[in-house]
Design an enzyme around this catalytic site. Structure first.
Site, PDB file in Angstrom:
ATOM      1  CD  GLN A  27      -2.557 -10.347  -5.988  1.00 49.31           C
ATOM      2  OE1 GLN A  27      -2.157 -10.639  -4.864  1.00 49.31           O
ATOM      3  NE2 GLN A  27      -1.788  -9.665  -6.826  1.00 49.31           N
TER       4      GLN A  27
ATOM      5  CG  HIS B 179       4.917   4.509  -4.035  1.00 51.57           C
ATOM      6  ND1 HIS B 179       3.644   4.890  -4.421  1.00 51.57           N
ATOM      7  CD2 HIS B 179       4.919   3.152  -4.088  1.00 51.57           C
ATOM      8  CE1 HIS B 179       2.931   3.823  -4.707  1.00 51.57           C
ATOM      9  NE2 HIS B 179       3.680   2.756  -4.508  1.00 51.57           N
TER      10      HIS B 179
ATOM     11  CG  ASP C 263       1.802   0.772  -6.818  1.00 48.78           C
ATOM     12  OD1 ASP C 263       2.784   1.519  -7.010  1.00 48.78           O
ATOM     13  OD2 ASP C 263       1.628   0.144  -5.753  1.00 48.78           O
TER      14      ASP C 263
ATOM     15  CD  GLU D 149       2.918  -7.217  -9.288  1.00 50.99           C
ATOM     16  OE1 GLU D 149       2.232  -8.199  -8.944  1.00 50.99           O
ATOM     17  OE2 GLU D 149       3.342  -6.350  -8.496  1.00 50.99           O
TER      18      GLU D 149
ATOM     19  CG  ASP E  67       7.584 -16.510  -7.671  1.00 50.81           C
ATOM     20  OD1 ASP E  67       7.897 -15.581  -6.905  1.00 50.81           O
ATOM     21  OD2 ASP E  67       7.360 -17.664  -7.288  1.00 50.81           O
ATOM     22  N   GLY E  68       8.786 -13.099  -8.219  1.00 51.41           N
ATOM     23  CA  GLY E  68       9.991 -12.409  -7.777  1.00 51.41           C
ATOM     24  C   GLY E  68      10.922 -13.290  -6.973  1.00 51.41           C
TER      25      GLY E  68
ATOM     26  CG  ASP F 119       6.330  -1.894  -3.524  1.00 53.02           C
ATOM     27  OD1 ASP F 119       5.500  -2.071  -2.608  1.00 53.02           O
ATOM     28  OD2 ASP F 119       6.201  -1.031  -4.413  1.00 53.02           O
TER      29      ASP F 119
ATOM     30  CG  ASP G   9      -0.679  -6.968   4.445  1.00 49.06           C
ATOM     31  OD1 ASP G   9       0.261  -6.173   4.632  1.00 49.06           O
ATOM     32  OD2 ASP G   9      -1.873  -6.625   4.508  1.00 49.06           O
TER      33      ASP G   9
ATOM     34  N   PRO H 137       0.605 -14.889  -2.568  1.00 49.97           N
ATOM     35  CG  PRO H 137       0.244 -13.494  -4.401  1.00 49.97           C
ATOM     36  CD  PRO H 137      -0.480 -14.241  -3.330  1.00 49.97           C
TER      37      PRO H 137
END
Length: 282
Positions: free
Chosen positions: A31, A62, A86, A106, A136-137, A154, A157, A161
């Protein structure tokens, strides 16, 4: 013309933010990650043209995605965060003294890089209880051997991914990766944006079928589409509205003093849904 950032969520309708300059721009394998200095909201991170966070309002998202789950669980020690590059969700989770280990999975290291550079107050990346994994979660949660007390989804949209984070199979893997009194929370988009409704319906239908308790709750984030944002809380038995949760919140006054949005009244009030929101997932 002044510099402006525009995120449209319905044709020409959307959000406008005044910009001062571009601070960071990098296209990863997944991305485009950008950070801008704004005229009102501090630094702003976007991914593929969608707002992820600003320095000024990040605490709302958060705190709400973290503390609802953390206080619902009776004694959270092991926590898994899917996404959250983040670092803000991990920061909030690590405020709980019971926490011994947090895995943050992440997929895109570029998000962490941008946050460390331009949002230094958001992440708690030097905390020894935080383990950051760049993978990859969805694949990660399929292969969990040592279950977690809390899983927090978390993600961004439901495109690119993050698209798989809204599928029933993924939530089945999460259920299997939780301890017997496990709790899950996830962000589930804005009730004001009709294009999100199919994804919201899909998530809550899956959670209702898989978990003993599943509820939607709301928070109010100025820079997310239309300002109202929904989240899911699903558990294997603990009710997020129980008196035990009240006791746990009240017994942590020092933690609550560090927060800017979440408190006992907000926790319980967040589950009160307007009728039009209820209808989305009925």
């Amino acid at each position: 013309m002044p510099l402006q950032y525009n995120e449209y969520y319905n044709e020409q309708t959307g959000l406008t933010i005044g910009l001062r300059k571009l601070l960071f721009a990098k296209r990863s394998d997944y991305q485009l990650v950008e950070v801008y200095e704004t005229d009102t909201w501090g630094n702003l991170m976007t991914i593929d043209g969608m707002v992820m966070l600003s320095e000024r309002d990040e605490f709302v998202y958060h705190e709400m995605i973290s503390h609802v789950a953390m206080f619902t669980h009776p004694n959270p020690k092991r926590v898994l965060i899917i996404g959250g590059g983040d670092g803000g969700t991990a920061r909030e989770v690590l405020k709980h003294s019971s926490v011994e280990h947090v895995d943050m999975v992440e997929i895109d290291q570029t998000v962490v890089e941008a946050s460390k550079l331009h949002f230094p107050s958001v992440g708690d990346f030097d905390n020894p209880n935080l383990n950051v994994l760049y993978e990859d979660g969805i694949a990660f949660v399929k292969n969990v051997k040592d279950p977690y007390d809390v899983i927090i989804i978390d993600g961004s949209d439901p495109v690119g991914p993050a698209e798989g984070l809204f599928e029933k199979d993924f939530y089945q893997f999460c259920l299997d990766a939780l301890t017997e009194d496990g709790v899950l929370t996830a962000q589930t988009e804005s009730p004001w944006v009709e294009s999100y409704y199919p994804s919201m319906k899909k998530v809550f239908t899956a959670l209702d079928e898989l978990f003993e308790i599943s509820k939607m709750y709301l928070s109010y984030i100025p820079l997310y589409p239309a300002g109202m944002w929904s989240m899911a809380c699903a558990t294997k038995g603990e009710d997020p509205l129980s008196s035990d949760v009240t006791k746990r919140i009240r017994s942590n006054p020092d933690l609550l003093k560090t927060l800017n949005y979440y408190n006992k009244e907000v926790h319980f009030g967040a589950f009160a849904l307007p009728n039009f929101v209820k209808r989305i997932v009925e």
